[in-house]
Design an enzyme around this catalytic site. Structure first.
Site, PDB file in Angstrom:
ATOM      1  N   SER A  48       0.839  -1.194   0.000  1.00  0.00           N
ATOM      2  CA  SER A  48       0.000   0.000   0.000  1.00  0.00           C
ATOM      3  C   SER A  48       0.874   1.245   0.000  1.00  0.00           C
ATOM      4  O   SER A  48       1.751   1.403   0.855  1.00  0.00           O
ATOM      5  CB  SER A  48      -0.877  -0.027   1.256  1.00  0.00           C
ATOM      6  OG  SER A  48      -1.657   1.128   1.319  1.00  0.00           O
ATOM      7  N   CYS A  68     -11.635   2.297  25.116  1.00  0.00           N
ATOM      8  CA  CYS A  68     -12.688   2.111  26.100  1.00  0.00           C
ATOM      9  C   CYS A  68     -14.038   2.191  25.398  1.00  0.00           C
ATOM     10  O   CYS A  68     -14.308   3.149  24.688  1.00  0.00           O
ATOM     11  CB  CYS A  68     -12.570   3.211  27.133  1.00  0.00           C
ATOM     12  SG  CYS A  68     -13.515   2.859  28.577  1.00  0.00           S
TER      13      CYS A  68
HETATM   14  N1  PLP Z   1      -2.392  -4.540   6.242  1.00  0.00           N
HETATM   15  C1  PLP Z   1      -1.697  -3.933   7.201  1.00  0.00           C
HETATM   16  C2  PLP Z   1      -0.644  -4.694   7.943  1.00  0.00           C
HETATM   17  C3  PLP Z   1      -1.929  -2.595   7.509  1.00  0.00           C
HETATM   18  O1  PLP Z   1      -1.238  -1.991   8.480  1.00  0.00           O
HETATM   19  C4  PLP Z   1      -2.941  -1.906   6.781  1.00  0.00           C
HETATM   20  C5  PLP Z   1      -3.272  -0.506   7.119  1.00  0.00           C
HETATM   21  O2  PLP Z   1      -3.120  -0.066   8.227  1.00  0.00           O
HETATM   22  C6  PLP Z   1      -3.635  -2.588   5.773  1.00  0.00           C
HETATM   23  C7  PLP Z   1      -3.337  -3.905   5.531  1.00  0.00           C
HETATM   24  C8  PLP Z   1      -4.686  -1.904   4.958  1.00  0.00           C
HETATM   25  O3  PLP Z   1      -4.056  -1.096   3.972  1.00  0.00           O
HETATM   26  P1  PLP Z   1      -4.864   0.058   3.209  1.00  0.00           P
HETATM   27  O4  PLP Z   1      -5.021   1.173   4.152  1.00  0.00           O
HETATM   28  O5  PLP Z   1      -3.989   0.421   2.049  1.00  0.00           O
HETATM   29  O6  PLP Z   1      -6.137  -0.533   2.749  1.00  0.00           O
END
Ligand code: PLP
Length: 381
Positions: A207, A330
């Site tokens: 990403s 919380c």
């Molecule tokens: N996988 C992991 C390990 C992530 O940290 C994130 C986002 O925080 C995602 C997937 C999702 O990615 P995106 O925000 O590009 O959809």
């Protein structure tokens, strides 16, 4: 000193200015549809081709193995929903500390009983052990017998605690049993060196906004094997993922990735120095805390403070214009501990007081000292 301190780079990062400059051309001037046959589409088409080559080169892949997606969530969904033979019962072996993009997708896929999901358990430092995968795969050889029905999916590095997983070894175990291997490298790519050929993985999710690229764009590395198209429509992305390509974002992602990959060792040194300063200042102030994880991604600092509330810390730091994440929230009368903090078994005394400070290359020593100072002040009142 800036008006605020941004220390939540694992959530998202600032867009790189060179990436932004490169993107503008494909928004304002060369905005043609890359699928069209005329001259005006030539430059966007070329930009798409070059970005694919650039990204492939950054991870040691071939250009035709890179499929652009809308980001990490989509890439994870694509693999988990569409691998294997659609008419067979499918099996996914994943871990209990994956991102919800993997965990919730597995949950939904398993609802109709056409997909069975098995969890590998992280140890107290957040490591997923290849030996455990070996046991699971050996125990039910006849069930997990084929790459057409079985997928192992383990994240490259955990988003909450930063632990980097032994992906090469896990992948070797999967391949020895003839099954496919996917890694969600959303947190890791651009921050540590990744070469898909050396790792041997079949699929890798990425990403752009986690490595100073634009939001809403990412890619899936797909070496081969059975994977159905993500959705149907036009013939974009080699017929695997229909829809007009966002050339500007794809170009921005390629520029950002190249820049980050070239700066990995300098950034790592800078971030490890900042981490050490932060921990040292907190220790010197005699704050009672534990640092979660091991062999963490540079800049990812998950801390659990004794008898504290992570949510309270987040909000008090927010008032000081310091932005971090929490590992507990919380909801009414209960405090909910994140699935990762729970999975690694952080003791009750500390678990509720968890925050994640994720430093980025733009953070400075002064900022880190300020963060430590404010935490100490909050905890001593
Ligand atoms: N996988 C992991 C390990 C992530 O940290 C994130 C986002 O925080 C995602 C997937 C999702 O990615 P995106 O925000 O590009 O959809």
């Amino acid at each position: 000193m800036k008006e605020y301190i941004y220390a939540d780079n694992a959530a998202t990062t600032k867009l790189d200015s060179d990436a932004f400059e490169a993107m503008k051309q494909y928004m304002l001037d060369d905005y043609g549809n890359a699928s069209q046959p005329y001259f005006f589409a030539k430059r966007p088409k070329m930009a798409l081709k070059n970005a694919r080559m650039e990204i492939a080169d950054c991870i040691g892949a071939e250009p035709e193995e890179i499929f652009f997606t809308s980001g990490g969530t989509e890439s994870d969904n694509w693999v988990i929903r569409k691998f294997g033979f659609p008419t067979d019962i499918r099996h996914v072996i994943t871990s209990n500390i994956e991102h919800h993009a993997v965990l919730n997708t597995c949950k939904i896929e398993s609802r109709d009983n056409r997909c069975d999901v098995r969890m590998l358990k992280a140890d107290p430092q957040g490591i997923i052990h290849p030996e455990e995968l070996e046991i699971i795969l050996s125990e039910k050889k006849e069930v997990y017998a084929s790459s057409e029905t079985t997928l192992v999916s383990v994240m490259y590095a955990n988003n909450e605690i930063g632990t980097i997983e032994p992906i090469k070894e896990l992948c070797e175990v999967a391949h020895n049993h003839g099954v496919m291997f996917h890694t969600d490298a959303v947190q890791a790519l651009g921050h540590i060196e990744i070469n898909v050929k050396e790792l041997g993985v079949d699929f890798l999710s990425a990403s752009a906004h986690k490595f100073n690229g634009p939001k809403g764009i990412g890619f899936l590395y797909h070496k081969g094997g059975l994977l159905d198209q993500f959705h149907s429509g036009g013939s974009q992305e080699m017929g695997m993922r229909a829809g007009t390509e966002d050339i500007a974002s794809i170009v921005g992602m390629a520029v950002a990735l190249r820049k980050n990959v070239e700066a990995i060792s300098a950034n790592t040194e800078h971030l490890k120095n900042l981490e050490n300063l932060l921990i040292k200042d907190l220790r010197n102030a005699r704050v009672d805390f534990v640092r979660n994880g091991t062999n963490q991604l540079p800049g990812n600092v998950s801390l659990s403070f004794a008898d504290a509330s992570g949510e309270m810390l987040l909000h008090r730091l927010d008032l000081k214009k310091i932005f971090v994440s929490t590992g507990s929230a919380c909801n009414g009368k209960d405090t909910q501990i994140s699935h990762v903090i729970e999975a690694i078994g952080v003791p009750q005394k500390y678990a509720e007081g968890t925050i994640r400070i994720s430093l980025g290359k733009a953070n400075t020593e002064d900022e880190v000292r300020q963060i430590a100072k404010e935490i100490v002040a909050i905890l001593s009142h």
